[in-house]
Write a protein that holds these residues in place. Structure first.
Motif, PDB file in Angstrom:
ATOM      1  N   UNK A   1      -0.969  -3.453  -6.523  1.00 33.46           N
ATOM      2  CA  UNK A   1      -1.277  -3.489  -4.607  1.00 33.46           C
ATOM      3  C   UNK A   1      -2.435  -2.086  -4.988  1.00 33.46           C
ATOM      4  N   UNK A   2      -3.284  -2.263  -5.103  1.00 31.64           N
ATOM      5  CA  UNK A   2      -4.356  -1.176  -4.901  1.00 31.64           C
ATOM      6  C   UNK A   2      -4.533  -0.503  -3.680  1.00 31.64           C
ATOM      7  N   UNK A   3      -4.992  -1.682  -2.886  1.00 35.80           N
ATOM      8  CA  UNK A   3      -5.448  -0.926  -1.608  1.00 35.80           C
ATOM      9  C   UNK A   3      -3.725  -0.195  -0.620  1.00 35.80           C
ATOM     10  N   UNK A   4      -2.708  -1.306  -0.840  1.00 36.78           N
ATOM     11  CA  UNK A   4      -1.832  -0.578  -0.493  1.00 36.78           C
ATOM     12  C   UNK A   4      -1.612   0.999  -0.673  1.00 36.78           C
ATOM     13  N   UNK A   5      -1.242   0.336  -2.256  1.00 35.63           N
ATOM     14  CA  UNK A   5      -1.871   2.497  -2.674  1.00 35.63           C
ATOM     15  C   UNK A   5      -2.005   3.753  -2.526  1.00 35.63           C
ATOM     16  N   UNK A   6      -3.538   2.872  -2.496  1.00 36.89           N
ATOM     17  CA  UNK A   6      -4.482   4.179  -1.382  1.00 36.89           C
ATOM     18  C   UNK A   6      -4.236   4.496  -0.585  1.00 36.89           C
ATOM     19  N   UNK A   7      -3.735   3.544   0.625  1.00 36.70           N
ATOM     20  CA  UNK A   7      -3.111   3.739   1.691  1.00 36.70           C
ATOM     21  C   UNK A   7      -2.131   4.375   1.783  1.00 36.70           C
TER      22      UNK A   7
ATOM     23  N   UNK B   1       5.641   1.832   8.754  1.00 37.52           N
ATOM     24  CA  UNK B   1       5.635   2.725   8.280  1.00 37.52           C
ATOM     25  C   UNK B   1       4.080   2.263   7.182  1.00 37.52           C
ATOM     26  N   UNK B   2       3.124   1.860   8.182  1.00 36.66           N
ATOM     27  CA  UNK B   2       2.217   0.940   8.151  1.00 36.66           C
ATOM     28  C   UNK B   2       0.749   1.897   8.484  1.00 36.66           C
ATOM     29  N   UNK B   3      -0.838   1.617   8.073  1.00 38.63           N
ATOM     30  CA  UNK B   3      -1.535   2.130   8.764  1.00 38.63           C
ATOM     31  C   UNK B   3      -1.428   2.348  10.604  1.00 38.63           C
ATOM     32  N   UNK B   4      -2.511   3.332  11.027  1.00 40.26           N
ATOM     33  CA  UNK B   4      -2.145   3.233  12.410  1.00 40.26           C
ATOM     34  C   UNK B   4      -3.645   3.969  12.880  1.00 40.26           C
TER      35      UNK B   4
END
Length: 612
Positions: A42-48, A372-375
């Protein structure tokens, strides 16, 4: 203390970041890659997560992984040895993958981190929690309880498929387990497969299909497939299942028992499969109810937490509340494997590092609506829409809410994109498609013209929390859409004798209540309660709709089409809007009318995604 939790390499990869025990960010990898149930690192999730927490890797104290690969490999080997020589074909397929990737997951994880951040000594930071301990931690630590019984039910972790834990303070101790291959999650998945739906994806379809059938096979199932004891423990008859050694879920004996083949995924849905779905649901509910009742009695607990994929069976959850009315129930909204990322981080903080836990105040949980996700800022939204060539109007919040509520009252279908994205499988009013629940046409139109999915699939209501008991038969808050209740009798519409005697999908388009779009064929509804504190903007929208119509609820379904992950970015939302029959897109304070968009931006959107 900053801890990054990970789940990966099976399905629903995710990352979660906690700081001194507080959940800061969490997201599934599928939302970024647009590959449903993406299992990759989950590299994108980690970066986020790092970006949201404003941290760099120097500031991460530990990385926690949600299960133990060596124990899983042990289970694989022992299972094939137990069934040998049967299953050599599937063993020969599985072993190279395990040796190449899964057995050495610690090295794989370390290599991924070194690839992106080679200057750190990752070996000292990485920890592994057991799969069911991760689930149990995700259920208890964010709950509003000081102590609780934690029941985890899923397909399989390392060995455990069902586990019970006593949780108190900062401790979560598992004291009972049922082991593979005996699994209520895999039993339900086998039934999902047999009815023509995809395993690890279509189980909620089986649950939605069940009310169209009658549980006429329940006794046959209990006599042949599963032996259920009075305490809820169970054993499966592996003669009928092929997931241990084969490449499918059920065996030829399963087909013979029901005198049916496994249904082709796109074939007509016949009454027999509806009856099998109803029977599987009833048997699953019996197991869940007996387990919970016995364990609560044994431990003397009044608080119950649930996690694992089976905890997403909101029909069974609703039955728990009805049958055991004196319990306090809390369910982790990201109950599946994605939630394991959060659980592994929390287990590291409280259990491994022995940090003191203070339960949330005022009986509130610590999941903050699972938002808890991106905004995206208003500036970012407008910049994206201009780049895409969209035509939009930016309104003050009050006007935006008023116009949206008015459009909903006119039976328009609306894409609603606001604030932080949800963590978990449910859209909860941040990345949602909304519609008028009073219209008898809403369910058919949303399923066939917007979601491009099976016509029998039900839709959930989002209701102002204070009005819950006006429409539904329970008073318990249900902020995460994980409880099913019945529509109150006074809200129902009387059916004629002819209508009452309809079978299967013939029941689909009957107007059963004042809110037919959210009333399932058995008068049930999967309820989301909305309060002003957790979800202020969504609350205001429903309040506006109530002021116009007198109805304090909306249809709420996830903002995506069949086979697509829930939208994450403004661009995702616009593409989905333009590729479906949505009438309006409301994204931040921007309002987009479909009729005003350039025709060249429309496309055959849903064909891009593999059907689930």
């Amino acid at each position: 203390m900053n801890i990054l939790g990970l789940s990966a390499f099976y399905h629903d990869s995710a990352a979660a970041l906690i700081s001194n025990g507080e959940i800061i960010a969490a997201a599934q990898e599928e939302r970024f890659t647009r590959i449903k149930h993406d299992c990759s690192f989950p590299e994108n999730s980690i970066s986020y997560c790092l970006k949201e927490a404003k941290l760099n890797f120097n500031q991460i104290d530990y990385i926690a992984f949600y299960d133990k690969p060596f124990l899983k490999f042990e289970r694989l080997l022992e299972t094939y040895m137990a069934f040998a020589p049967k299953g050599f074909r599937s063993f020969s397929k599985a072993l190279p993958l395990w040796v190449k990737e899964k057995l050495f997951q610690k090295k794989l994880i370390l290599d991924e981190f070194k690839k992106h951040y080679p200057e750190h000594n990752w070996e000292e930071k990485i920890l592994f929690t057991e799969h069911h301990h991760s689930h149990a931690a995700s259920a208890f630590y964010p709950s509003p309880f000081n102590e609780a019984l934690v029941l985890t039910m899923d397909g399989v972790g390392e060995w455990a498929t069902t586990s019970a834990a006593i949780a108190n303070g900062n401790s979560v101790e598992i004291f009972k387990e049922i082991h593979f291959p005996h699994s209520i999650g895999l039993f339900y998945s086998a039934m999902t497969y047999f009815c023509g739906f995809k395993v690890n994806s279509g189980e909620y379809k089986l649950m939605g299909l069940a009310p169209y059938g009658k549980p006429k096979y329940a006794q046959l199932i209990k006599e042949n497939l599963i032996d259920i004891k009075e305490d809820g423990s169970f054993r499966l008859n592996m003669k009928y299942f092929d997931y241990c050694t084969g490449l499918k879920m059920t065996s030829k004996h399963f087909d013979r028992l029901f005198n049916l083949p496994a249904r082709n995924p796109e074939a007509e849905m016949t009454q027999a499969y509806m009856d099998i779905a109803a029977s599987a649901q009833q048997v699953t509910e019996e197991v869940v109810l007996k387990l919970a009742k016995n364990l609560l009695k044994e431990t003397g607990m009044k608080n119950l937490c649930l996690a694992g994929g089976v905890a997403l069976n909101c029909v069974a959850n609703g039955k728990l509340l009805r049958e055991i009315p004196d319990i306090n129930l809390w369910i982790q909204p990201a109950a599946g494997d994605a939630g394991g990322a959060l659980g592994s981080a929390l287990a590291t903080h409280y259990y491994f590092l022995d940090q003191k836990r203070e339960p949330p105040k005022n009986k509130k949980d610590a999941m903050k609506g699972s938002l808890f996700g991106p905004q995206y800022s208003q500036h970012e939204i407008e910049k994206t829409l201009k780049k895409l060539g969209a035509n939009f109007t930016t309104l003050p919040e009050e006007k935006m809410l008023e116009q949206t509520a008015r459009a909903l009252s006119e039976e328009k279908a609306i894409g609603w994109f606001q604030g932080r994205m949800e963590f978990g499988p449910r859209a909860l009013g941040a990345r949602s498609i909304l519609a008028d629940p009073r219209s008898p046409e809403t369910q058919k139109n949303l399923n066939l013209k917007i979601k491009f999915r099976e016509s029998f699939r039900p839709f959930a209501p989002s209701i102002l929390e204070e009005h819950t008991s006006d429409f539904f038969d329970f008073k318990t808050p249900s902020p995460y859409m994980l409880l099913v209740g019945e529509v109150k009798k006074e809200k129902r519409k009387a059916l004629s004798e002819k209508e009452e005697n309809l079978f299967g999908l013939e029941k689909l388009h009957l107007k059963r209540s004042e809110v037919p779009a959210v009333t399932h064929v058995d008068y049930s509804a999967r309820v989301q309660t909305v309060n002003q504190e957790t979800h202020p903007l969504y609350y205001k929208l429903i309040k506006n709709f109530e002021e116009i119509t007198g109805c304090p609820l909306l249809v709420n379904t996830s903002f995506n089409v069949r086979g697509e992950p829930i939208v994450c970015t403004p661009e995702d939302a616009f593409q989905c809007f333009m590729g479906t029959n949505l009438d309006l897109l409301v994204i931040g304070n921007c309002v987009l009318e479909k009729s005003e968009q350039p025709a060249k931006l429309r496309g055959n959107y849903h064909s891009q995604f593999k059907k689930d």
